[in-house]
Design a protein around this motif. Sequence first.
Motif, PDB file in Angstrom:
ATOM      1  N   GLU B 167     -35.629  -6.950 -53.797  1.00 48.77           N
ATOM      2  CA  GLU B 167     -36.156  -6.537 -52.930  1.00 48.77           C
ATOM      3  C   GLU B 167     -36.087  -7.501 -51.631  1.00 48.77           C
ATOM      4  O   GLU B 167     -36.882  -8.137 -50.907  1.00 48.77           O
ATOM      5  CB  GLU B 167     -37.831  -6.282 -53.124  1.00 48.77           C
ATOM      6  N   PRO B 168     -34.712  -7.500 -51.100  1.00 45.45           N
ATOM      7  CA  PRO B 168     -34.301  -8.565 -50.317  1.00 45.45           C
ATOM      8  C   PRO B 168     -34.655  -8.243 -49.062  1.00 45.45           C
ATOM      9  O   PRO B 168     -34.628  -9.042 -48.038  1.00 45.45           O
ATOM     10  CB  PRO B 168     -32.887  -8.651 -50.383  1.00 45.45           C
ATOM     11  N   LEU B 169     -34.854  -6.984 -48.678  1.00 47.26           N
ATOM     12  CA  LEU B 169     -35.083  -6.568 -47.232  1.00 47.26           C
ATOM     13  C   LEU B 169     -36.523  -6.622 -47.021  1.00 47.26           C
ATOM     14  O   LEU B 169     -36.991  -6.342 -45.928  1.00 47.26           O
ATOM     15  CB  LEU B 169     -34.407  -5.198 -47.040  1.00 47.26           C
ATOM     16  N   THR B 170     -37.561  -6.617 -47.777  1.00 44.36           N
ATOM     17  CA  THR B 170     -38.976  -7.008 -47.624  1.00 44.36           C
ATOM     18  C   THR B 170     -39.254  -7.977 -46.584  1.00 44.36           C
ATOM     19  O   THR B 170     -39.053  -8.995 -46.690  1.00 44.36           O
ATOM     20  CB  THR B 170     -39.731  -7.020 -48.991  1.00 44.36           C
ATOM     21  N   GLY B 171     -40.005  -7.449 -45.702  1.00 44.57           N
ATOM     22  CA  GLY B 171     -40.617  -8.200 -44.528  1.00 44.57           C
ATOM     23  C   GLY B 171     -39.457  -8.727 -43.313  1.00 44.57           C
ATOM     24  O   GLY B 171     -39.824  -9.317 -42.614  1.00 44.57           O
ATOM     25  N   ILE B 172     -38.274  -8.190 -43.627  1.00 44.43           N
ATOM     26  CA  ILE B 172     -37.299  -8.441 -42.496  1.00 44.43           C
ATOM     27  C   ILE B 172     -37.333  -7.259 -41.577  1.00 44.43           C
ATOM     28  O   ILE B 172     -37.214  -6.040 -41.733  1.00 44.43           O
ATOM     29  CB  ILE B 172     -36.023  -8.415 -43.160  1.00 44.43           C
ATOM     30  N   ASP B 173     -37.256  -7.813 -40.206  1.00 48.91           N
ATOM     31  CA  ASP B 173     -37.132  -6.619 -39.021  1.00 48.91           C
ATOM     32  C   ASP B 173     -35.905  -5.782 -39.212  1.00 48.91           C
ATOM     33  O   ASP B 173     -34.963  -6.131 -39.714  1.00 48.91           O
ATOM     34  CB  ASP B 173     -37.514  -7.700 -37.712  1.00 48.91           C
ATOM     35  N   PRO B 174     -35.976  -4.833 -38.257  1.00 50.20           N
ATOM     36  CA  PRO B 174     -34.787  -3.910 -38.357  1.00 50.20           C
ATOM     37  C   PRO B 174     -33.470  -4.484 -38.058  1.00 50.20           C
ATOM     38  O   PRO B 174     -32.384  -4.425 -38.617  1.00 50.20           O
ATOM     39  CB  PRO B 174     -34.996  -2.941 -37.318  1.00 50.20           C
ATOM     40  N   GLY B 175     -33.605  -5.346 -37.201  1.00 50.26           N
ATOM     41  CA  GLY B 175     -32.191  -6.201 -36.491  1.00 50.26           C
ATOM     42  C   GLY B 175     -31.882  -6.967 -37.746  1.00 50.26           C
ATOM     43  O   GLY B 175     -30.482  -6.960 -37.973  1.00 50.26           O
ATOM     44  N   GLY B 176     -32.655  -7.693 -38.429  1.00 55.43           N
ATOM     45  CA  GLY B 176     -32.389  -8.576 -39.379  1.00 55.43           C
ATOM     46  C   GLY B 176     -31.963  -7.832 -40.441  1.00 55.43           C
ATOM     47  O   GLY B 176     -30.903  -8.210 -41.310  1.00 55.43           O
ATOM     48  N   ARG B 177     -32.567  -6.586 -40.772  1.00 55.19           N
ATOM     49  CA  ARG B 177     -32.024  -5.852 -41.873  1.00 55.19           C
ATOM     50  C   ARG B 177     -30.395  -5.397 -41.784  1.00 55.19           C
ATOM     51  O   ARG B 177     -29.697  -5.388 -42.764  1.00 55.19           O
ATOM     52  CB  ARG B 177     -32.751  -4.476 -41.971  1.00 55.19           C
ATOM     53  N   GLN B 178     -30.186  -5.057 -40.538  1.00 60.46           N
ATOM     54  CA  GLN B 178     -28.847  -4.799 -40.046  1.00 60.46           C
ATOM     55  C   GLN B 178     -27.859  -5.809 -40.413  1.00 60.46           C
ATOM     56  O   GLN B 178     -26.670  -5.869 -40.950  1.00 60.46           O
ATOM     57  CB  GLN B 178     -28.797  -4.161 -38.915  1.00 60.46           C
ATOM     58  N   GLU B 179     -28.222  -7.095 -39.993  1.00 62.25           N
ATOM     59  CA  GLU B 179     -27.356  -8.339 -40.394  1.00 62.25           C
ATOM     60  C   GLU B 179     -27.167  -8.515 -41.815  1.00 62.25           C
ATOM     61  O   GLU B 179     -26.102  -8.920 -42.301  1.00 62.25           O
ATOM     62  CB  GLU B 179     -28.321  -9.573 -39.756  1.00 62.25           C
ATOM     63  N   ILE B 180     -28.292  -8.363 -42.604  1.00 62.14           N
ATOM     64  CA  ILE B 180     -28.199  -8.677 -44.089  1.00 62.14           C
ATOM     65  C   ILE B 180     -27.304  -7.449 -44.516  1.00 62.14           C
ATOM     66  O   ILE B 180     -26.415  -7.770 -45.299  1.00 62.14           O
ATOM     67  CB  ILE B 180     -29.740  -8.791 -44.602  1.00 62.14           C
ATOM     68  N   ASN B 181     -27.545  -6.339 -44.406  1.00 62.69           N
ATOM     69  CA  ASN B 181     -26.935  -5.049 -44.540  1.00 62.69           C
ATOM     70  C   ASN B 181     -25.189  -5.563 -44.382  1.00 62.69           C
ATOM     71  O   ASN B 181     -24.440  -5.326 -45.176  1.00 62.69           O
ATOM     72  CB  ASN B 181     -27.187  -4.027 -43.911  1.00 62.69           C
ATOM     73  N   ASP B 182     -24.839  -5.983 -43.129  1.00 56.02           N
ATOM     74  CA  ASP B 182     -23.524  -6.059 -42.750  1.00 56.02           C
ATOM     75  C   ASP B 182     -22.852  -7.219 -43.675  1.00 56.02           C
ATOM     76  O   ASP B 182     -21.865  -7.285 -44.139  1.00 56.02           O
ATOM     77  CB  ASP B 182     -23.463  -6.706 -41.323  1.00 56.02           C
ATOM     78  N   LEU B 183     -23.716  -8.353 -43.957  1.00 53.39           N
ATOM     79  CA  LEU B 183     -23.356  -9.319 -44.756  1.00 53.39           C
ATOM     80  C   LEU B 183     -23.092  -8.828 -46.245  1.00 53.39           C
ATOM     81  O   LEU B 183     -22.086  -9.273 -46.824  1.00 53.39           O
ATOM     82  CB  LEU B 183     -24.502 -10.395 -44.917  1.00 53.39           C
ATOM     83  N   LEU B 184     -23.962  -7.957 -46.806  1.00 51.03           N
ATOM     84  CA  LEU B 184     -23.949  -7.554 -48.246  1.00 51.03           C
ATOM     85  C   LEU B 184     -22.454  -6.629 -48.026  1.00 51.03           C
ATOM     86  O   LEU B 184     -21.680  -6.811 -49.002  1.00 51.03           O
ATOM     87  CB  LEU B 184     -25.043  -6.666 -48.619  1.00 51.03           C
ATOM     88  N   PHE B 185     -22.256  -5.531 -46.914  1.00 55.29           N
ATOM     89  CA  PHE B 185     -20.995  -5.176 -46.881  1.00 55.29           C
ATOM     90  C   PHE B 185     -19.735  -6.012 -47.033  1.00 55.29           C
ATOM     91  O   PHE B 185     -18.755  -5.621 -47.640  1.00 55.29           O
ATOM     92  CB  PHE B 185     -20.928  -4.246 -45.707  1.00 55.29           C
ATOM     93  N   ARG B 186     -20.003  -7.089 -46.245  1.00 53.30           N
ATOM     94  CA  ARG B 186     -18.798  -7.949 -46.175  1.00 53.30           C
ATOM     95  C   ARG B 186     -18.517  -8.488 -47.692  1.00 53.30           C
ATOM     96  O   ARG B 186     -17.257  -8.446 -48.234  1.00 53.30           O
ATOM     97  CB  ARG B 186     -18.982  -9.283 -45.236  1.00 53.30           C
ATOM     98  N   LEU B 187     -19.479  -8.974 -48.331  1.00 51.48           N
ATOM     99  CA  LEU B 187     -19.510  -9.328 -49.760  1.00 51.48           C
ATOM    100  C   LEU B 187     -18.828  -8.423 -50.567  1.00 51.48           C
ATOM    101  O   LEU B 187     -17.848  -8.636 -51.326  1.00 51.48           O
ATOM    102  CB  LEU B 187     -20.728 -10.044 -50.042  1.00 51.48           C
ATOM    103  N   ALA B 188     -19.343  -7.194 -50.517  1.00 53.25           N
ATOM    104  CA  ALA B 188     -18.969  -5.941 -51.382  1.00 53.25           C
ATOM    105  C   ALA B 188     -17.226  -5.979 -51.122  1.00 53.25           C
ATOM    106  O   ALA B 188     -16.626  -5.599 -51.955  1.00 53.25           O
ATOM    107  CB  ALA B 188     -19.600  -4.792 -51.018  1.00 53.25           C
ATOM    108  N   ASP B 189     -17.131  -6.019 -49.829  1.00 49.48           N
ATOM    109  CA  ASP B 189     -15.386  -5.602 -49.450  1.00 49.48           C
ATOM    110  C   ASP B 189     -14.684  -6.752 -50.092  1.00 49.48           C
ATOM    111  O   ASP B 189     -13.363  -6.504 -50.407  1.00 49.48           O
ATOM    112  CB  ASP B 189     -15.076  -5.743 -47.906  1.00 49.48           C
ATOM    113  N   LYS B 190     -15.219  -7.991 -50.367  1.00 56.05           N
ATOM    114  CA  LYS B 190     -14.709  -9.155 -51.148  1.00 56.05           C
ATOM    115  C   LYS B 190     -14.313  -8.902 -52.577  1.00 56.05           C
ATOM    116  O   LYS B 190     -14.023  -9.723 -53.343  1.00 56.05           O
ATOM    117  CB  LYS B 190     -15.391 -10.485 -50.881  1.00 56.05           C
TER     118      LYS B 190
END
Lengths: 252, 318
Positions: B167-190
């Motif tokens: 549950e890493p996105l619990t309590g994170i605001d929408p902007g923050g969610r997008q940043e974390i999603n982007d980070l996870l996408f980058r890691l997945a690409d690696k």
Amino acid sequence: MNSLRAFKTLLRFSFLRLFWSVNTMMVLLPVVGCFLFVLRRGFGKITPPENAFDAFGTFLVFIFSSFLIPICALGFGTTALGAEREEQTLVFLLTRPIPRWQVLLAKILASLPLSCGIVMTSFALYCLLVGSIGLKAFLIYWPAMLGMTIAYVALFQLFAVVFRHPTMLALVYALVIELFVGNLPGSIKRLAINFYGRSLIYGLGITEGLKTPRGFEGIPAAQAYWTLAGITGGCLFAAFLLFQWKEYRDTP
Amino acid sequence: MIDLAPSSTTEFDLTFSRVTKFYGAVIGLNDLTCRIGPGITGLLGSNGAGKSTLLKLASGQLRPTQGEVRIGKLKTTSTSAKRLFGYCPDVPNLYEEMTGEEFVRTMCALHGFPDDEVRDRTQAVLQEVGMADRAKRKIAGCSHGMRQRFKLAQALVHDPQVLLLDEPLTGIDPGGRQEINDLLFRLADKGKSILVSSHILHDIEMLADQILVLGRSRLVASGSLSEIRRLLDDRPLVIEIIADNPRSLAAELMTFGQVLGCDLQENRLRVRTKNASDFYVRIQDLVVNGRQTIRQMQSLDEGAEAVFEYLQQGKHSS
């Protein structure tokens, strides 16, 4: 990546966390209280010296070893691991590449110097205050005090491994069960660490004038030493064994 | 075996082989077999479905009662396996007396890195999770969202091959969610394998290529997002409609093949339908053509619970 470096980090982290915790203050309060008591009581001024030794010995039995040592031991022994469980931070340690036995070893090694350090330093301080009688008492009793402290720390570490909220249980155990069981007649008193501590103190101090209270049937000092060593070893063995296999689900 | 990474086998795949976990008499996870490879895999389920149990098994905190969990060839309970994964737990508490930076640095040092490497990794990961400027704050004074980011940082700091995020996105605001999603996408690409749990369908839809759906300790559905969507499209749905002429609307709706039944209560029409997507297209046509006037329309069982319940029924009947 180096396993020894990780262990040293965990040891240093655990020690500093304990040292800077509110527990240090909580433990130091009764230590200071006893210091003031010894200062005011003036054991060194009691005559003849045998009576002074007996009075100081009684203080060591009923206050120092029955109250102060368990408090110091549980203040750090239980908290080292128990705080990680109660605050739900143990998960961060258990998911690091450190074997579980090393996690527990680090917690024990972090708590021992603090518990033993405060007990032995305060004991030495009280003895210094008392004077020559105190010096004699220190030389006779220091192994007993150290042995009791280590045994209590081992027992309270086991508490922390087994129970989810060990601090309260350890407090109740130390202040109620130990004193109560340790003073019961018959062989049930042998379940209390306090009983072996008192046996040691009376056994070692008898030649210097310490009187054994009526009704107390202790065991020889050598036997008490071995029993304390056995309790320490048994508790630590059980703690390591349980910690290796226990699954912690302390999350809400 | 359910293979969530059929095209890309790596030496660090997370494999569950007939894994069952009991807590005393209560079952936490029931006979799970799957393989999770590179990319983002979503773990979806309502509260108590077994998501956290699965993640704790994957992170070696729990031992399976039956079966085994491995990362590559290593059992997840082994010390060596713990170098390969990063785990972000669903706990609110961190070491409250520390600053965020001290926390991440300590967690990094517990991996046995030399001091200078610990410092560099800590700075880099704090930058990556967007906490470099707030790293000196005491954790005790941090918001839930900031704590989530520090937790994520400690999971990433040793550059693990497998990321387990509860549950890493619990309590994170929408902007923050997008940043974390982007980070996870980058890691997945690696090429990292990332397993993210959530009880919110939308969170997982935004993130995951592959989805595991758990319900009552069982795997009830798995596959790509489109496969799960297809399953969900077929589920019966109750839709409540307020229209100007509900009787006439009910008569028209009953001619739709997707409509299983209509129930009129005062001016509210409750429609039981299967294949909701098709139903919505057809009712839209009715409105656009001016044959009906609809004031309000809402689905009554769109919640995650209803989705899991449906998928679970499908699992039992199959």
